[in-house]
Motif scaffolding. Sequence first.
Motif, PDB file in Angstrom:
ATOM      1  N   CYS A  23       0.719  -1.174  -0.084  1.00 33.61           N
ATOM      2  CA  CYS A  23      -0.043  -0.182  -0.187  1.00 33.61           C
ATOM      3  C   CYS A  23       0.997   1.426  -0.091  1.00 33.61           C
ATOM      4  O   CYS A  23       0.589   2.358  -0.638  1.00 33.61           O
ATOM      5  N   ASN A  24       1.988   1.337   0.833  1.00 31.72           N
ATOM      6  CA  ASN A  24       2.868   2.578   0.984  1.00 31.72           C
ATOM      7  C   ASN A  24       3.706   2.735  -0.207  1.00 31.72           C
ATOM      8  O   ASN A  24       4.194   3.918  -0.528  1.00 31.72           O
ATOM      9  N   VAL A  25       4.160   1.560  -0.645  1.00 34.27           N
ATOM     10  CA  VAL A  25       5.178   1.739  -1.749  1.00 34.27           C
ATOM     11  C   VAL A  25       4.703   1.345  -3.077  1.00 34.27           C
ATOM     12  O   VAL A  25       4.849   1.889  -4.210  1.00 34.27           O
ATOM     13  N   ASN A  26       4.067   0.159  -3.350  1.00 35.74           N
ATOM     14  CA  ASN A  26       3.487  -0.209  -4.536  1.00 35.74           C
ATOM     15  C   ASN A  26       1.987   0.421  -4.953  1.00 35.74           C
ATOM     16  O   ASN A  26       1.555   0.262  -6.311  1.00 35.74           O
ATOM     17  N   TRP A 247       7.156  -8.876  -2.545  1.00 35.10           N
ATOM     18  CA  TRP A 247       6.700  -7.602  -2.481  1.00 35.10           C
ATOM     19  C   TRP A 247       7.169  -6.427  -3.115  1.00 35.10           C
ATOM     20  O   TRP A 247       6.543  -5.335  -3.499  1.00 35.10           O
ATOM     21  N   GLU A 248       8.563  -6.585  -3.170  1.00 39.77           N
ATOM     22  CA  GLU A 248       9.370  -5.329  -3.816  1.00 39.77           C
ATOM     23  C   GLU A 248       9.348  -5.564  -5.300  1.00 39.77           C
ATOM     24  O   GLU A 248       9.707  -4.377  -5.630  1.00 39.77           O
ATOM     25  N   ASP A 249       9.443  -6.653  -5.789  1.00 41.72           N
ATOM     26  CA  ASP A 249       9.387  -6.575  -7.091  1.00 41.72           C
ATOM     27  C   ASP A 249       8.343  -7.439  -7.920  1.00 41.72           C
ATOM     28  O   ASP A 249       7.570  -6.702  -8.531  1.00 41.72           O
ATOM     29  N   ILE A 250       7.980  -8.707  -7.531  1.00 42.92           N
ATOM     30  CA  ILE A 250       7.136  -9.503  -8.276  1.00 42.92           C
ATOM     31  C   ILE A 250       5.589  -8.897  -8.028  1.00 42.92           C
ATOM     32  O   ILE A 250       4.608  -8.856  -8.980  1.00 42.92           O
ATOM     33  N   LEU A 251       5.253  -8.189  -6.924  1.00 41.49           N
ATOM     34  CA  LEU A 251       3.880  -7.827  -6.628  1.00 41.49           C
ATOM     35  C   LEU A 251       3.791  -6.210  -6.974  1.00 41.49           C
ATOM     36  O   LEU A 251       3.071  -5.440  -6.345  1.00 41.49           O
ATOM     37  N   LYS A 252       4.570  -5.489  -7.751  1.00 42.12           N
ATOM     38  CA  LYS A 252       4.476  -4.504  -8.074  1.00 42.12           C
ATOM     39  C   LYS A 252       3.481  -4.381  -9.199  1.00 42.12           C
ATOM     40  O   LYS A 252       3.424  -5.171  -9.780  1.00 42.12           O
TER      41      LYS A 252
END
Length: 446
Positions: A23-26, A247-252
Motif C-alpha cells: 500500500c505505501n510503496v506499490n 513484494w518489492e518486485d513481483i507484486l509491483k
Amino acid sequence: MPVRADQLKETKDYQRLIINHLCNVNGFRERPASEYNAGLAIDKELFFEFLETTQHDTMESLRRMYEDRTEETILNLISSEVNRMNGKLISRGLIDVLKHGIEFDNGKTLNLMYRKPDSTRNTDAVEKCAQNIFSVMEEVYHKPGERIDLVLFLNGIAIFAVELKCNTSGQNYKDAIKQYKEERDCTTRLLKEKVGVFAAFAMDLDEVYFCTKLQGKNSFFNPFNMGVDFGKGNPHVDGRINVSYMWEDILKKDTVLYLIDKIIFLQKETKKDPDTGKRVTKETLIFPRYHQFNAVRKLVADVVEHHSEKNYLIEHSAGSGKTNTIAWLAHRLASLHDRENKVIFDTVCIITDRIVVDRQLQNAVLSLEHKAGLIKVMDEKCTSKDLADALNGNTKIIVTTIHKFMYIQKLVQELKSKTFAVIIDEAHSSTAGTAMEAVTYALSES
C-alpha cells in the motif's frame, strides 16, 4: 527501514509488513475482508468503482437497458463467460475474460483491465492503464470457517492467494502447503483452477512455492525462488527478509500486469483418449517459475538497450521449463519496442535441429495469445518454400527446423531491410556446421 526476519514473531506481523509495503510503496489499496464476495471471488465495490471511473458511458448505456438489474447482470455474465465453452476449448477461463472483457447483447463491451501498451506513443492506452486498481485483503474467508492470509485483487477481481508462515514461530512454507492440501476447499470460486486465482502462494521468510491447480492432497507446488549457486532456495540478504523480492518486485503494479498480459496462459494440448479413441483437449494454467520469468525479463530489457548487437545463452536443466521460456521470449521479442517506440524485430525465428518441430514447442508457442496469421509453424507438411514465403512476408514468429534453411537460399528475396531475432533450441548442437551457415546466409545482410 528494512525489517529483519528475527523481528517478525507471528504470521500477523508478516502479513502487516507485506500489506504496508504493497500500500505505501506499490500503490495498492487495503480493503476490509468484509467486502469480499465469496461466491464470485470479487470485491464488488471496488470492481464497480473501476467500471464507473473508466467506462462511465458504457455503464450508463447498460443501466438504461438493464435498469436495477445492471450490476447483477454484469456479475452473472462474468461468471458465465469464465466457464463458457469456447469452440473446442474447455472454457475461456478467468485469464481470457480479464484480458478481453465481456460483451453484452446490445454490442457493448466492458473491459475488466487495461494492459500496459508496448509503445508509449499510445497516450490514451497509457492513461487507461494507470486507472487499474490494485488492492489487498487479509484474513479472507473464501468459505465459512476457512481463511486465506492474503488475497490480491486487480480491479476488484481476485488474482493471487497467499498463505504465510513465520519461521521464527516454528513453521515454514511446508506447513502452508500442507494447509492448502489438507485444510482448504479447492472447489471454492477463489481456489478453483482457471476460474479462481492464477496462483496460490505458500511463503515463509526464506522460500516461496506456488500452485495453479489445487486438488487436495494431489496438489503440486513449484518453487518460485531465485536460486542459490545454481541450486534451490534464495540467497541470504543481511538485515532483510530473503523473500522480500516478492513484494518489492513481483507484486509491483507493472510486474503484475506484465505477468497477466504477457506470461500467464492456458496451455492447450490435444491428445487421443486411450479408452475412447476420441481426441480430447486439455487445458493447463501456466504460471512461470522465477528463473523462467527472470530470464525473459532480463533478456528483453537488454535487447531494448542493445537491439540485435548481442548474443545470449540461457541455460536450462532438464525439466526446468525450457520450452515455455522459449515461447514467452519469442512472443515478447515479436512485439518489442525500443526507447524511441520503434519495433526492434520484424520476425522472430525459433529454430530446432530436430527432424520435425517438437509438438510441445508448437503447443507452447501457439497457446500464447496472438493474432491469426502472425505465427507459422513449419511442421512436417510444410516445405522449404513455405519457410521462404514466411520470411519474405509479414509473419511475426516462425517455428522451424534448421534443415529447411539449407534449401531456401534461392527462394528468399533481399532481406537486408528486415531485422530477425533467432532463438535456437539446443544451442550446443545447432550452432555449428553447414546447417547453421545456411541460416546465417539466408538472414544476413550480405
